[in-house]
Design a protein around this motif. Sequence first.
Motif, PDB file in Angstrom:
ATOM      1  N   ARG A 359       0.828  -1.207   0.000  1.00  0.00           N
ATOM      2  CA  ARG A 359       0.000   0.000   0.000  1.00  0.00           C
ATOM      3  C   ARG A 359       0.860   1.254   0.000  1.00  0.00           C
ATOM      4  NH1 ARG A 359      -4.998   1.343   4.185  1.00  0.00           N
ATOM      5  NH2 ARG A 359      -5.560   3.351   3.248  1.00  0.00           N
ATOM      6  N   ASN A 362       2.283   1.740  -3.516  1.00  0.00           N
ATOM      7  CA  ASN A 362       1.235   2.123  -4.465  1.00  0.00           C
ATOM      8  C   ASN A 362       0.786   3.579  -4.289  1.00  0.00           C
ATOM      9  OD1 ASN A 362       1.241  -0.423  -5.604  1.00  0.00           O
ATOM     10  ND2 ASN A 362      -0.483  -1.183  -4.394  1.00  0.00           N
ATOM     11  N   ASN A 363       0.863   4.079  -3.054  1.00  0.00           N
ATOM     12  CA  ASN A 363       0.331   5.414  -2.769  1.00  0.00           C
ATOM     13  C   ASN A 363       1.387   6.500  -2.657  1.00  0.00           C
ATOM     14  OD1 ASN A 363      -2.231   4.317  -2.677  1.00  0.00           O
ATOM     15  ND2 ASN A 363      -2.210   4.040  -0.460  1.00  0.00           N
TER      16      ASN A 363
END
Length: 463
Positions: A359, A362-363
Amino acid sequence: MGAYSVTSLFVSFLVFFSASSESNDGTLRVGLKKLKLDPTNRLATRFGSKQEKAFRSSLKEFRSNDKNAGDADIVALKNYLDAQYYGEIAIGKRAAIHYGSGSISGFFSYDAVTVGDLVVKNQEFIEATSEPGLTFLVAKFDGLLGLGFQEISVGNATPVWYAYNMLKQGLIKKPVFSFWLNRDTKSEEGGELIFGGVDPKHFKGEHTYVPVSRRGYWQFDMGEVLIAGKSTGYCGNGCTAIADSGTSLLAGPTAVIAMINKAIGASGVVSQQCKTVVDQYGQTILDLLLAKAQPKHICSKIGLCTFDGTHGVSMGIESVVDKENTKSSSGLRDAGCAPCEMAVVWIQSQLMQNMTQKRIVNNINDICERMPSPNGESAVDCSQLSKMPTVSFTIGGKVFDLSPEEYVLKIGEGPVAQCISGFTALDLPPPRGPLWILGDVFMGRYHTVFDFGNEQVGFAEAA
Protein backbone atom coordinates in the motif's frame (compact mmCIF):
# COMPACT_ATOMS: atom_id res chain seq x y z
CA MET A 1 35.28 77.38 8.86
CA GLY A 2 33.08 75.74 6.24
CA ALA A 3 32.25 72.03 6.37
CA TYR A 4 31.46 69.62 3.57
CA SER A 5 29.01 66.76 3.88
CA VAL A 6 27.01 64.56 1.56
CA THR A 7 23.35 64.57 2.51
CA SER A 8 20.22 63.17 0.89
CA LEU A 9 16.53 63.33 1.60
CA PHE A 10 14.80 59.98 1.70
CA VAL A 11 11.59 58.03 2.01
CA SER A 12 10.84 58.61 5.67
CA PHE A 13 8.89 56.14 7.76
CA LEU A 14 6.86 57.68 10.55
CA VAL A 15 5.29 55.06 12.78
CA PHE A 16 2.05 56.28 14.32
CA PHE A 17 -0.44 54.41 16.41
CA SER A 18 -4.19 54.83 16.68
CA ALA A 19 -6.67 53.87 19.36
CA SER A 20 -3.87 53.94 21.91
CA SER A 21 -4.28 54.27 25.63
CA GLU A 22 -1.93 54.30 28.59
CA SER A 23 -3.16 52.73 31.81
CA ASN A 24 -2.04 53.13 35.39
CA ASP A 25 -0.46 49.67 35.45
CA GLY A 26 2.41 50.79 33.20
CA THR A 27 1.17 49.16 29.98
CA LEU A 28 0.50 50.69 26.59
CA ARG A 29 -1.84 49.25 23.97
CA VAL A 30 -1.46 50.40 20.38
CA GLY A 31 -2.68 49.88 16.82
CA LEU A 32 -0.55 50.70 13.77
CA LYS A 33 -1.29 53.34 11.14
CA LYS A 34 0.84 54.63 8.28
CA LEU A 35 1.99 57.98 6.94
CA LYS A 36 4.16 57.96 3.84
CA LEU A 37 6.21 60.95 2.73
CA ASP A 38 7.17 61.44 -0.90
CA PRO A 39 10.91 61.14 -1.56
CA THR A 40 13.05 63.96 -2.91
CA ASN A 41 16.76 64.04 -3.50
CA ARG A 42 19.67 66.44 -3.19
CA LEU A 43 22.85 65.75 -5.04
CA ALA A 44 26.29 66.78 -3.92
CA THR A 45 29.67 66.40 -5.57
CA ARG A 46 32.53 64.60 -3.93
CA PHE A 47 36.20 65.46 -3.82
CA GLY A 48 38.52 63.26 -5.76
CA SER A 49 41.39 65.35 -7.14
CA LYS A 50 44.91 63.99 -7.33
CA GLN A 51 46.12 66.98 -5.30
CA GLU A 52 43.76 66.10 -2.46
CA LYS A 53 44.81 62.44 -2.46
CA ALA A 54 48.45 63.45 -2.32
CA PHE A 55 47.73 65.87 0.50
CA ARG A 56 45.91 63.18 2.46
CA SER A 57 48.83 60.82 1.95
CA SER A 58 51.29 63.39 3.29
CA LEU A 59 49.08 64.02 6.31
CA LYS A 60 48.98 60.30 7.12
CA GLU A 61 52.76 60.13 6.85
CA PHE A 62 53.08 63.19 9.09
CA ARG A 63 50.75 61.65 11.65
CA SER A 64 52.67 58.39 11.72
CA ASN A 65 56.05 60.15 12.13
CA ASP A 66 55.05 62.96 14.49
CA LYS A 67 55.27 61.76 18.10
CA ASN A 68 53.23 64.75 19.25
CA ALA A 69 50.34 63.85 16.99
CA GLY A 70 49.29 61.02 19.33
CA ASP A 71 45.70 59.97 18.77
CA ALA A 72 44.67 63.27 17.22
CA ASP A 73 42.31 63.19 14.23
CA ILE A 74 43.36 65.17 11.18
CA VAL A 75 40.87 66.62 8.69
CA ALA A 76 42.39 67.84 5.42
CA LEU A 77 41.37 71.39 4.47
CA LYS A 78 41.26 73.07 1.11
CA ASN A 79 41.98 76.78 0.55
CA TYR A 80 39.82 78.95 -1.66
CA LEU A 81 41.39 82.39 -2.30
CA ASP A 82 42.60 82.57 1.31
CA ALA A 83 38.94 83.33 2.18
CA GLN A 84 37.38 79.90 2.66
CA TYR A 85 38.88 76.84 4.25
CA TYR A 86 36.79 73.73 4.00
CA GLY A 87 37.09 70.00 4.61
CA GLU A 88 35.11 66.80 4.27
CA ILE A 89 33.10 65.00 6.94
CA ALA A 90 30.60 62.16 6.68
CA ILE A 91 27.20 61.83 8.31
CA GLY A 92 25.36 58.52 8.83
CA LYS A 93 26.29 54.78 8.74
CA ARG A 94 25.27 52.62 5.84
CA ALA A 95 22.67 49.94 6.63
CA ALA A 96 20.69 47.23 4.84
CA ILE A 97 18.16 44.59 5.88
CA HIS A 98 17.32 41.43 3.93
CA TYR A 99 14.24 39.51 4.94
CA GLY A 100 11.86 36.86 3.57
CA SER A 101 9.90 38.99 1.10
CA GLY A 102 12.33 41.75 0.21
CA SER A 103 14.94 44.19 1.44
CA ILE A 104 15.60 47.82 2.30
CA SER A 105 18.74 49.91 2.52
CA GLY A 106 19.59 53.32 3.87
CA PHE A 107 21.52 54.74 6.80
CA PHE A 108 21.36 54.88 10.58
CA SER A 109 19.87 57.84 12.42
CA TYR A 110 18.85 58.79 15.95
CA ASP A 111 15.58 60.47 16.82
CA ALA A 112 12.56 60.30 19.08
CA VAL A 113 10.18 57.48 18.13
CA THR A 114 6.49 57.80 18.99
CA VAL A 115 4.79 54.56 20.06
CA GLY A 116 1.17 55.32 20.82
CA ASP A 117 1.28 58.05 23.46
CA LEU A 118 4.86 57.27 24.48
CA VAL A 119 7.99 58.87 23.07
CA VAL A 120 11.20 56.82 23.09
CA LYS A 121 14.09 59.28 23.03
CA ASN A 122 17.37 58.84 21.16
CA GLN A 123 16.21 55.71 19.35
CA GLU A 124 18.52 54.36 16.66
CA PHE A 125 16.77 53.36 13.44
CA ILE A 126 17.35 53.00 9.71
CA GLU A 127 16.14 55.69 7.34
CA ALA A 128 15.35 53.85 4.12
CA THR A 129 16.56 55.31 0.85
CA SER A 130 15.89 52.20 -1.26
CA GLU A 131 12.98 49.76 -1.24
CA PRO A 132 13.34 47.41 -4.22
CA GLY A 133 10.48 45.11 -5.15
CA LEU A 134 6.73 45.38 -4.67
CA THR A 135 6.45 44.74 -0.94
CA PHE A 136 6.01 48.33 0.15
CA LEU A 137 3.87 49.18 -2.86
CA VAL A 138 1.15 46.62 -2.17
CA ALA A 139 1.45 46.26 1.61
CA LYS A 140 -0.55 48.27 4.13
CA PHE A 141 2.58 49.33 6.00
CA ASP A 142 5.49 51.65 5.30
CA GLY A 143 8.25 50.25 7.47
CA LEU A 144 9.38 47.51 9.83
CA LEU A 145 9.40 47.66 13.62
CA GLY A 146 11.79 44.92 14.71
CA LEU A 147 10.76 42.98 17.82
CA GLY A 148 13.57 40.43 17.87
CA PHE A 149 16.67 40.39 20.06
CA GLN A 150 19.59 42.75 19.58
CA GLU A 151 21.78 39.81 18.54
CA ILE A 152 20.22 39.85 15.05
CA SER A 153 19.72 43.59 14.65
CA VAL A 154 21.64 45.22 11.84
CA GLY A 155 24.56 47.21 13.18
CA ASN A 156 23.83 45.87 16.69
CA ALA A 157 21.20 48.60 17.08
CA THR A 158 19.14 48.47 20.28
CA PRO A 159 15.50 47.55 19.52
CA VAL A 160 12.91 50.12 20.54
CA TRP A 161 11.18 47.72 22.94
CA TYR A 162 14.34 46.81 24.86
CA ALA A 163 14.42 47.47 28.57
CA TYR A 164 17.36 49.80 28.00
CA ASN A 165 15.08 52.06 25.98
CA MET A 166 11.44 51.87 27.05
CA LEU A 167 12.03 50.60 30.59
CA LYS A 168 15.06 52.76 31.40
CA GLN A 169 13.21 55.86 30.28
CA GLY A 170 10.35 54.99 32.60
CA LEU A 171 7.85 54.43 29.79
CA ILE A 172 6.80 50.91 30.87
CA LYS A 173 7.05 48.99 34.14
CA LYS A 174 7.78 45.46 32.89
CA PRO A 175 10.08 44.23 30.07
CA VAL A 176 7.22 42.36 28.39
CA PHE A 177 5.11 42.80 25.27
CA SER A 178 2.14 40.76 24.07
CA PHE A 179 0.06 40.23 20.95
CA TRP A 180 -3.66 39.76 20.54
CA LEU A 181 -4.59 39.27 16.87
CA ASN A 182 -8.28 39.52 16.11
CA ARG A 183 -9.16 36.88 13.50
CA ASP A 184 -12.80 37.95 13.27
CA THR A 185 -12.99 39.23 9.70
CA LYS A 186 -16.29 40.98 10.40
CA SER A 187 -14.70 43.17 13.06
CA GLU A 188 -12.84 46.37 12.21
CA GLU A 189 -10.57 45.90 15.22
CA GLY A 190 -7.34 44.27 14.12
CA GLY A 191 -5.96 43.46 17.55
CA GLU A 192 -3.57 44.96 20.07
CA LEU A 193 0.16 45.05 20.70
CA ILE A 194 0.71 45.82 24.37
CA PHE A 195 4.08 46.98 25.69
CA GLY A 196 4.71 46.50 29.40
CA GLY A 197 2.32 43.63 30.14
CA VAL A 198 -0.82 41.76 29.07
CA ASP A 199 -4.57 42.37 29.07
CA PRO A 200 -6.47 39.53 30.83
CA LYS A 201 -9.46 40.19 28.55
CA HIS A 202 -7.46 38.94 25.57
CA PHE A 203 -6.91 35.35 26.72
CA LYS A 204 -8.49 32.43 28.58
CA GLY A 205 -6.87 30.33 31.30
CA GLU A 206 -3.11 30.36 31.94
CA HIS A 207 -0.20 30.80 29.58
CA THR A 208 2.14 27.91 28.86
CA TYR A 209 5.69 29.30 28.94
CA VAL A 210 8.79 27.88 27.30
CA PRO A 211 12.31 29.31 27.65
CA VAL A 212 14.05 31.05 24.79
CA SER A 213 16.56 28.49 23.52
CA ARG A 214 18.59 30.92 21.45
CA ARG A 215 18.59 34.70 21.45
CA GLY A 216 18.02 36.27 18.07
CA TYR A 217 14.49 35.41 17.06
CA TRP A 218 12.09 34.40 19.81
CA GLN A 219 13.21 30.80 19.42
CA PHE A 220 12.21 27.84 21.57
CA ASP A 221 12.07 24.05 21.55
CA MET A 222 8.91 22.42 20.22
CA GLY A 223 7.64 18.85 20.47
CA GLU A 224 5.71 16.64 18.08
CA VAL A 225 3.49 17.79 15.21
CA LEU A 226 0.17 15.92 15.03
CA ILE A 227 -2.40 15.40 12.27
CA ALA A 228 -5.79 14.30 13.57
CA GLY A 229 -4.10 13.40 16.85
CA LYS A 230 -1.50 11.13 15.19
CA SER A 231 2.20 11.86 15.24
CA THR A 232 3.90 12.77 11.98
CA GLY A 233 7.12 11.30 13.37
CA TYR A 234 9.15 14.29 12.25
CA CYS A 235 9.68 15.96 15.61
CA GLY A 236 9.97 12.82 17.72
CA ASN A 237 13.35 14.04 18.97
CA GLY A 238 12.22 17.65 19.17
CA CYS A 239 12.12 20.57 16.75
CA THR A 240 12.97 24.25 16.88
CA ALA A 241 10.36 26.98 16.42
CA ILE A 242 10.04 30.74 16.58
CA ALA A 243 6.99 32.91 17.24
CA ASP A 244 6.83 35.68 14.66
CA SER A 245 4.05 38.21 14.12
CA GLY A 246 5.71 39.25 10.85
CA THR A 247 4.93 35.91 9.17
CA SER A 248 1.37 35.60 7.91
CA LEU A 249 1.20 31.81 7.60
CA LEU A 250 2.65 28.88 9.52
CA ALA A 251 5.91 27.69 7.99
CA GLY A 252 7.74 24.40 8.39
CA PRO A 253 9.92 21.84 6.58
CA THR A 254 8.60 20.79 3.16
CA ALA A 255 8.46 17.13 4.17
CA VAL A 256 5.89 17.73 6.91
CA ILE A 257 4.03 20.56 5.18
CA ALA A 258 3.37 18.20 2.26
CA MET A 259 1.95 15.62 4.68
CA ILE A 260 -0.34 18.23 6.23
CA ASN A 261 -1.46 19.49 2.83
CA LYS A 262 -2.26 15.94 1.77
CA ALA A 263 -4.30 15.37 4.92
CA ILE A 264 -6.35 18.56 4.40
CA GLY A 265 -6.80 17.99 0.67
CA ALA A 266 -4.67 20.93 -0.43
CA SER A 267 -3.51 20.91 -4.03
CA GLY A 268 -0.22 22.46 -4.98
CA VAL A 269 1.77 21.96 -8.16
CA VAL A 270 2.04 18.44 -9.59
CA SER A 271 5.77 17.87 -9.38
CA GLN A 272 7.08 15.56 -12.09
CA GLN A 273 10.49 15.81 -10.50
CA CYS A 274 9.04 14.56 -7.23
CA LYS A 275 7.38 11.64 -9.00
CA THR A 276 10.65 10.79 -10.73
CA VAL A 277 12.43 10.67 -7.37
CA VAL A 278 9.85 8.50 -5.63
CA ASP A 279 9.50 6.20 -8.65
CA GLN A 280 13.23 5.62 -8.73
CA TYR A 281 14.07 5.63 -5.04
CA GLY A 282 10.80 4.93 -3.22
CA GLN A 283 11.46 1.24 -2.73
CA THR A 284 15.06 1.94 -1.69
CA ILE A 285 13.89 4.42 0.93
CA LEU A 286 11.37 1.88 2.21
CA ASP A 287 14.02 -0.86 2.40
CA LEU A 288 16.44 1.40 4.29
CA LEU A 289 13.76 2.38 6.82
CA LEU A 290 12.85 -1.27 7.34
CA ALA A 291 16.56 -1.93 7.87
CA LYS A 292 16.49 0.65 10.71
CA ALA A 293 18.64 3.20 8.89
CA GLN A 294 18.67 6.69 10.41
CA PRO A 295 15.93 8.60 8.54
CA LYS A 296 17.89 11.86 8.43
CA HIS A 297 20.82 10.13 6.72
CA ILE A 298 18.89 8.29 4.00
CA CYS A 299 18.72 11.00 1.32
CA SER A 300 22.43 11.74 1.58
CA LYS A 301 23.16 8.00 1.59
CA ILE A 302 21.47 7.53 -1.77
CA GLY A 303 23.06 10.70 -3.13
CA LEU A 304 20.09 13.08 -3.37
CA CYS A 305 21.11 15.49 -0.61
CA THR A 306 24.56 17.02 -0.36
CA PHE A 307 24.69 17.28 3.42
CA ASP A 308 24.68 14.27 5.70
CA GLY A 309 21.87 14.53 8.21
CA THR A 310 20.72 18.02 7.23
CA HIS A 311 17.79 19.48 5.35
CA GLY A 312 18.05 21.32 2.05
CA VAL A 313 17.66 25.02 1.46
CA SER A 314 14.81 26.49 -0.57
CA MET A 315 14.41 29.78 1.29
CA GLY A 316 15.57 31.03 4.64
CA ILE A 317 15.82 33.75 7.22
CA GLU A 318 19.16 35.49 7.10
CA SER A 319 20.51 37.38 10.07
CA VAL A 320 23.85 38.64 11.23
CA VAL A 321 24.41 35.45 13.23
CA ASP A 322 23.64 33.27 10.19
CA LYS A 323 26.05 34.76 7.68
CA GLU A 324 28.78 32.17 7.99
CA ASN A 325 26.29 29.31 7.99
CA THR A 326 24.40 30.51 4.93
CA LYS A 327 27.64 31.07 3.06
CA SER A 328 28.65 27.48 3.58
CA SER A 329 25.26 26.03 2.71
CA SER A 330 24.05 28.23 -0.16
CA GLY A 331 23.94 26.48 -3.49
CA LEU A 332 24.24 23.01 -2.00
CA ARG A 333 20.59 22.04 -2.27
CA ASP A 334 20.07 19.37 -4.91
CA ALA A 335 16.89 19.33 -6.93
CA GLY A 336 15.83 15.92 -5.62
CA CYS A 337 16.59 16.62 -1.97
CA ALA A 338 13.20 18.01 -0.89
CA PRO A 339 11.14 15.27 -2.58
CA CYS A 340 13.43 12.64 -1.05
CA GLU A 341 13.13 14.06 2.46
CA MET A 342 9.39 14.32 2.01
CA ALA A 343 9.19 10.69 0.92
CA VAL A 344 11.27 9.56 3.92
CA VAL A 345 8.97 11.33 6.40
CA TRP A 346 5.82 10.08 4.68
CA ILE A 347 6.95 6.46 4.41
CA GLN A 348 8.13 6.53 8.03
CA SER A 349 4.72 7.78 9.17
CA GLN A 350 2.97 5.06 7.16
CA LEU A 351 5.14 2.38 8.76
CA MET A 352 4.31 3.78 12.18
CA GLN A 353 0.62 3.32 11.31
CA ASN A 354 1.31 -0.31 10.31
CA MET A 355 0.50 0.22 6.64
CA THR A 356 1.53 -2.64 4.35
CA GLN A 357 4.55 -2.25 2.11
CA LYS A 358 2.40 -2.77 -0.98
CA ARG A 359 0.00 0.00 0.00
CA ILE A 360 2.87 2.36 0.78
CA VAL A 361 4.53 1.78 -2.59
CA ASN A 362 1.23 2.12 -4.47
CA ASN A 363 0.33 5.41 -2.77
CA ILE A 364 3.70 7.11 -2.55
CA ASN A 365 3.18 9.12 -5.76
CA ASP A 366 0.16 10.78 -4.21
CA ILE A 367 2.38 12.74 -1.83
CA CYS A 368 3.90 14.59 -4.81
CA GLU A 369 0.51 16.09 -5.63
CA ARG A 370 0.65 17.93 -2.31
CA MET A 371 3.95 19.70 -2.73
CA PRO A 372 3.50 23.45 -2.13
CA SER A 373 3.37 25.68 -5.19
CA PRO A 374 6.40 27.86 -6.03
CA ASN A 375 4.98 30.84 -4.12
CA GLY A 376 4.41 28.65 -1.07
CA GLU A 377 0.62 28.58 -1.20
CA SER A 378 -1.70 25.62 -1.73
CA ALA A 379 -5.43 25.82 -2.42
CA VAL A 380 -8.12 23.85 -0.58
CA ASP A 381 -11.81 23.26 -1.25
CA CYS A 382 -13.82 25.68 0.89
CA SER A 383 -16.76 23.26 0.99
CA GLN A 384 -14.62 20.57 2.65
CA LEU A 385 -13.62 22.46 5.82
CA SER A 386 -15.82 20.31 8.05
CA LYS A 387 -14.03 17.17 6.84
CA MET A 388 -10.48 18.42 7.41
CA PRO A 389 -8.46 17.19 10.41
CA THR A 390 -7.15 19.14 13.38
CA VAL A 391 -3.42 19.95 13.16
CA SER A 392 -1.62 20.24 16.48
CA PHE A 393 1.72 21.38 17.89
CA THR A 394 3.23 20.29 21.19
CA ILE A 395 4.79 23.16 23.16
CA GLY A 396 5.95 22.90 26.75
CA GLY A 397 4.29 19.50 27.08
CA LYS A 398 0.87 20.89 26.05
CA VAL A 399 -0.91 20.23 22.77
CA PHE A 400 -2.08 23.32 20.88
CA ASP A 401 -4.78 22.54 18.32
CA LEU A 402 -5.61 24.38 15.13
CA SER A 403 -9.00 23.67 13.55
CA PRO A 404 -9.63 23.93 9.78
CA GLU A 405 -11.38 27.27 10.29
CA GLU A 406 -8.21 28.54 11.99
CA TYR A 407 -5.55 27.25 9.58
CA VAL A 408 -7.42 27.91 6.31
CA LEU A 409 -7.48 31.46 4.95
CA LYS A 410 -10.78 32.25 3.25
CA ILE A 411 -10.92 35.05 0.70
CA GLY A 412 -14.36 36.25 -0.37
CA GLU A 413 -17.79 34.75 0.23
CA GLY A 414 -20.24 32.48 -1.55
CA PRO A 415 -19.44 30.68 -4.82
CA VAL A 416 -16.53 33.01 -5.60
CA ALA A 417 -14.77 32.32 -2.29
CA GLN A 418 -11.22 30.99 -2.40
CA CYS A 419 -9.49 29.08 0.37
CA ILE A 420 -5.74 28.78 0.93
CA SER A 421 -3.84 26.45 3.21
CA GLY A 422 -2.25 28.32 6.11
CA PHE A 423 0.78 26.02 5.95
CA THR A 424 3.76 26.95 3.79
CA ALA A 425 7.14 25.32 3.23
CA LEU A 426 10.38 26.63 4.72
CA ASP A 427 13.61 24.64 4.57
CA LEU A 428 16.42 26.12 6.65
CA PRO A 429 19.77 24.34 7.11
CA PRO A 430 21.45 23.65 10.46
CA PRO A 431 22.40 25.03 12.84
CA ARG A 432 19.37 27.34 12.55
CA GLY A 433 17.15 24.67 11.02
CA PRO A 434 15.12 22.72 10.54
CA LEU A 435 12.83 25.43 11.83
CA TRP A 436 9.12 26.08 12.29
CA ILE A 437 7.71 29.61 12.22
CA LEU A 438 4.49 30.00 14.16
CA GLY A 439 3.15 33.07 12.43
CA ASP A 440 -0.20 34.82 12.45
CA VAL A 441 -2.13 31.61 11.76
CA PHE A 442 -0.96 30.31 15.14
CA MET A 443 -0.78 33.61 17.02
CA GLY A 444 -4.32 34.44 15.97
CA ARG A 445 -5.54 31.35 17.80
CA TYR A 446 -3.21 31.74 20.77
CA HIS A 447 -2.49 34.95 22.65
CA THR A 448 1.30 35.33 22.73
CA VAL A 449 3.49 36.87 25.42
CA PHE A 450 7.14 37.81 24.77
CA ASP A 451 8.76 38.03 28.20
CA PHE A 452 12.17 39.67 27.84
CA GLY A 453 12.83 39.83 31.58
CA ASN A 454 12.58 36.06 32.00
CA GLU A 455 13.56 35.21 28.40
CA GLN A 456 10.49 33.10 27.70
CA VAL A 457 7.53 32.91 25.34
CA GLY A 458 3.99 32.15 26.52
CA PHE A 459 0.84 30.94 24.74
CA ALA A 460 -2.77 30.88 25.91
CA GLU A 461 -6.10 30.50 24.18
CA ALA A 462 -7.10 33.87 22.72
CA ALA A 463 -10.39 35.37 23.93
